[in-house]
Design an enzyme around this catalytic site. Structure first.
Site, PDB file in Angstrom:
ATOM      1  N   HIS A 112       0.827  -1.216   0.000  1.00  0.00           N
ATOM      2  CA  HIS A 112       0.000   0.000   0.000  1.00  0.00           C
ATOM      3  C   HIS A 112       0.857   1.260   0.000  1.00  0.00           C
ATOM      4  O   HIS A 112       1.933   1.309   0.595  1.00  0.00           O
ATOM      5  CB  HIS A 112      -0.996   0.003   1.158  1.00  0.00           C
ATOM      6  CG  HIS A 112      -0.406   0.026   2.531  1.00  0.00           C
ATOM      7  ND1 HIS A 112      -0.099   1.186   3.197  1.00  0.00           N
ATOM      8  CD2 HIS A 112      -0.117  -0.977   3.395  1.00  0.00           C
ATOM      9  CE1 HIS A 112       0.373   0.901   4.400  1.00  0.00           C
ATOM     10  NE2 HIS A 112       0.375  -0.397   4.550  1.00  0.00           N
TER      11      HIS A 112
ATOM     12  N   ASP B  63       3.895  -6.497   3.722  1.00  0.00           N
ATOM     13  CA  ASP B  63       3.529  -5.383   4.604  1.00  0.00           C
ATOM     14  C   ASP B  63       3.629  -5.832   6.061  1.00  0.00           C
ATOM     15  O   ASP B  63       2.622  -6.054   6.714  1.00  0.00           O
ATOM     16  CB  ASP B  63       2.095  -4.932   4.277  1.00  0.00           C
ATOM     17  CG  ASP B  63       1.601  -3.807   5.172  1.00  0.00           C
ATOM     18  OD1 ASP B  63       2.438  -3.084   5.742  1.00  0.00           O
ATOM     19  OD2 ASP B  63       0.377  -3.670   5.292  1.00  0.00           O
TER      20      ASP B  63
ATOM     21  N   ASP C  14       6.211   1.611   6.250  1.00  0.00           N
ATOM     22  CA  ASP C  14       4.884   0.993   6.226  1.00  0.00           C
ATOM     23  C   ASP C  14       3.979   1.814   5.320  1.00  0.00           C
ATOM     24  O   ASP C  14       3.388   2.793   5.766  1.00  0.00           O
ATOM     25  CB  ASP C  14       4.337   0.930   7.656  1.00  0.00           C
ATOM     26  CG  ASP C  14       2.940   0.353   7.751  1.00  0.00           C
ATOM     27  OD1 ASP C  14       2.498  -0.291   6.781  1.00  0.00           O
ATOM     28  OD2 ASP C  14       2.287   0.542   8.789  1.00  0.00           O
TER      29      ASP C  14
ATOM     30  N   GLU D 289      -4.994   1.937   2.776  1.00  0.00           N
ATOM     31  CA  GLU D 289      -4.943   0.733   3.613  1.00  0.00           C
ATOM     32  C   GLU D 289      -5.024   1.073   5.087  1.00  0.00           C
ATOM     33  O   GLU D 289      -5.666   0.354   5.870  1.00  0.00           O
ATOM     34  CB  GLU D 289      -3.649  -0.046   3.329  1.00  0.00           C
ATOM     35  CG  GLU D 289      -3.584  -1.437   3.939  1.00  0.00           C
ATOM     36  CD  GLU D 289      -2.960  -1.486   5.327  1.00  0.00           C
ATOM     37  OE1 GLU D 289      -2.915  -2.582   5.927  1.00  0.00           O
ATOM     38  OE2 GLU D 289      -2.503  -0.419   5.819  1.00  0.00           O
ATOM     39  N   GLU D 290      -4.383   2.176   5.477  1.00  0.00           N
ATOM     40  CA  GLU D 290      -4.314   2.527   6.893  1.00  0.00           C
ATOM     41  C   GLU D 290      -5.675   2.902   7.477  1.00  0.00           C
ATOM     42  O   GLU D 290      -5.835   2.909   8.693  1.00  0.00           O
ATOM     43  CB  GLU D 290      -3.323   3.681   7.103  1.00  0.00           C
ATOM     44  CG  GLU D 290      -1.866   3.343   6.782  1.00  0.00           C
ATOM     45  CD  GLU D 290      -1.230   2.386   7.769  1.00  0.00           C
ATOM     46  OE1 GLU D 290      -1.924   1.908   8.681  1.00  0.00           O
ATOM     47  OE2 GLU D 290      -0.033   2.092   7.617  1.00  0.00           O
TER      48      GLU D 290
ATOM     49  N   HIS E   7       4.244   3.378  12.485  1.00  0.00           N
ATOM     50  CA  HIS E   7       3.266   4.387  12.934  1.00  0.00           C
ATOM     51  C   HIS E   7       3.855   5.352  13.969  1.00  0.00           C
ATOM     52  O   HIS E   7       3.111   5.955  14.737  1.00  0.00           O
ATOM     53  CB  HIS E   7       2.000   3.727  13.518  1.00  0.00           C
ATOM     54  CG  HIS E   7       1.183   3.009  12.496  1.00  0.00           C
ATOM     55  ND1 HIS E   7      -0.154   2.725  12.685  1.00  0.00           N
ATOM     56  CD2 HIS E   7       1.495   2.520  11.274  1.00  0.00           C
ATOM     57  CE1 HIS E   7      -0.623   2.081  11.623  1.00  0.00           C
ATOM     58  NE2 HIS E   7       0.377   1.945  10.749  1.00  0.00           N
TER      59      HIS E   7
ATOM     60  N   ASP F 173      -0.189   4.443   0.978  1.00  0.00           N
ATOM     61  CA  ASP F 173      -0.433   5.433   2.025  1.00  0.00           C
ATOM     62  C   ASP F 173       0.349   5.083   3.286  1.00  0.00           C
ATOM     63  O   ASP F 173       0.745   3.938   3.505  1.00  0.00           O
ATOM     64  CB  ASP F 173      -1.916   5.531   2.341  1.00  0.00           C
ATOM     65  CG  ASP F 173      -2.523   4.218   2.822  1.00  0.00           C
ATOM     66  OD1 ASP F 173      -2.220   3.173   2.209  1.00  0.00           O
ATOM     67  OD2 ASP F 173      -3.281   4.223   3.806  1.00  0.00           O
TER      68      ASP F 173
END
Length: 342
Positions: A14, A132, A75, A109-110, A314, A16
């Site tokens: 992904h 991922d 990520d 995705e997030e 994150h 994003d």
């Protein structure tokens, strides 16, 4: 390509990144031959082995870090880089035998919306892997059941000097709701397959207030129990403060892919064989989160998750091993070179 009739395999990552920390003006650097100790990212900001013990395992490797003020973005841009490096290798080595391959990079995705517009008929893969995750030898096929929950609270405002038996303070009700949830069932106190209630946002005043939660649990029954507890709180608050004072909205996000993948274990076995082939011992850890693969699996595309070699996602202490990413490229090559015959 190969003349054999074999399955079509897909790879996804992904584009994003999380909004939990800034992704602007990233200042990344590579630490060559990491010494295994705490890392000073910038003055007074350290990635500590005590907080991220897995980083000690990267001793002697080259790792990419931030300056401690932003995300790194591994990520899941690391997944994109790994997949593109694999594609480049195939382009440069046409002699490498492989079956049909599909590649897709998703947005959103997030926030759990990556597969919203995913066209399985166009993708035409028999199975796929999201790239991922964390440890490079991980092949994960168990994730959280997930939902979001929002309490909207409507209060009654009046001058505090004349408020007796009239005022209903929405802000105080929000605090009361938060305190009704189990103190230990939050991310800071849970691990492995333990679920949680995570308060992501709180705002309000006397007139109105909002509480936003994400709810997670690997076990379907425990997950439903958590949602039922929220529903019971809504009923209790409305009985105490008056009808329509509290309004709860629950939105389901994704489910545990285990129930799908356990009927398609050949996809996991193929990845494990590839991981063994590059000299690693495969592990299958429960994902304390979700991937696009969870939703895609329920849409009909079995899609477990492969690691990337990144950790601390994150947040500003995010880091990833260059060596691990290179090894994951080798894992993808192994999967591609040994497709399952039809």
């Amino acid at each position: 390509n190969t003349d054999k009739k074999c399955d079509t395999v897909g790879f996804l990552a992904h584009m994003d990144t999380s909004n939990a920390a800034s992704g602007r003006n990233i200042k990344a650097r590579i630490i060559e031959n990491y010494d295994g100790g705490d890392i000073e990212l910038s003055e007074g900001i350290f990635t500590k082995v005590a907080d991220y013990p897995d980083i000690a395992k990267l001793k002697g490797k080259d790792i990419i870090v931030t300056d401690g003020t932003t995300l790194l973005g591994a990520d899941d841009k690391a997944g994109i880089a790994i997949i593109m490096d694999t594609v480049q290798y195939l382009q440069q080595h046409p002699e490498c035998p492989h079956g049909n391959i599909r590649v897709c990079f998703t947005p959103d995705e997030e926030v759990g919306m990556g597969p919203n517009s995913f066209d399985l008929d166009y993708f035409k893969a028999d199975y796929a892997y999201t790239v991922d995750g964390a440890y490079e030898a991980d092949i994960a096929y168990e994730n959280f059941n997930a939902a979001s929950a929002e309490f909207k609270i409507t209060g009654v405002s009046v001058h505090p000097g004349e408020a007796k038996d009239i005022m209903v303070n929405a802000g105080l009700i929000a605090c009361e709701i938060a305190m009704k949830l189990p103190e230990k069932e939050i991310p800071a106190h849970t691990e492995n397959r333990e679920g949680f209630y995570h308060l992501t946002d709180i705002s309000g005043d006397v007139v109105s207030a909002n509480l936003s939660y994400i709810i997670r649990d690997h076990d379907k029954n425990l997950f439903e129990s958590k949602l039922n507890k929220l529903r019971a709180i809504e009923v209790e608050m409305n009985q105490k403060y008056g009808a329509n004072t509290v309004d709860l909205t629950i939105t389901h996000s994704y489910e545990n892919m285990l129930s799908v993948i356990e009927n398609n274990m050949h996809v996991v076995d193929l990845a494990k064989d590839a991981i063994f082939a590059v000299g690693l011992e495969p592990v299958s850890l429960p994902v304390r989160g979700g991937t696009d693969g969870a939703r895609l699996s329920f849409m009909g595309l079995p899609c477990p998750n492969l690691g990337t070699g990144g950790y601390g996602f994150h947040g500003p202490f995010e880091h990833i091993s260059v060596d691990s990413m290179e090894r994951v490229v080798k894992i993808l090559k192994e999967i591609i070179s040994n497709p399952i015959d039809k």
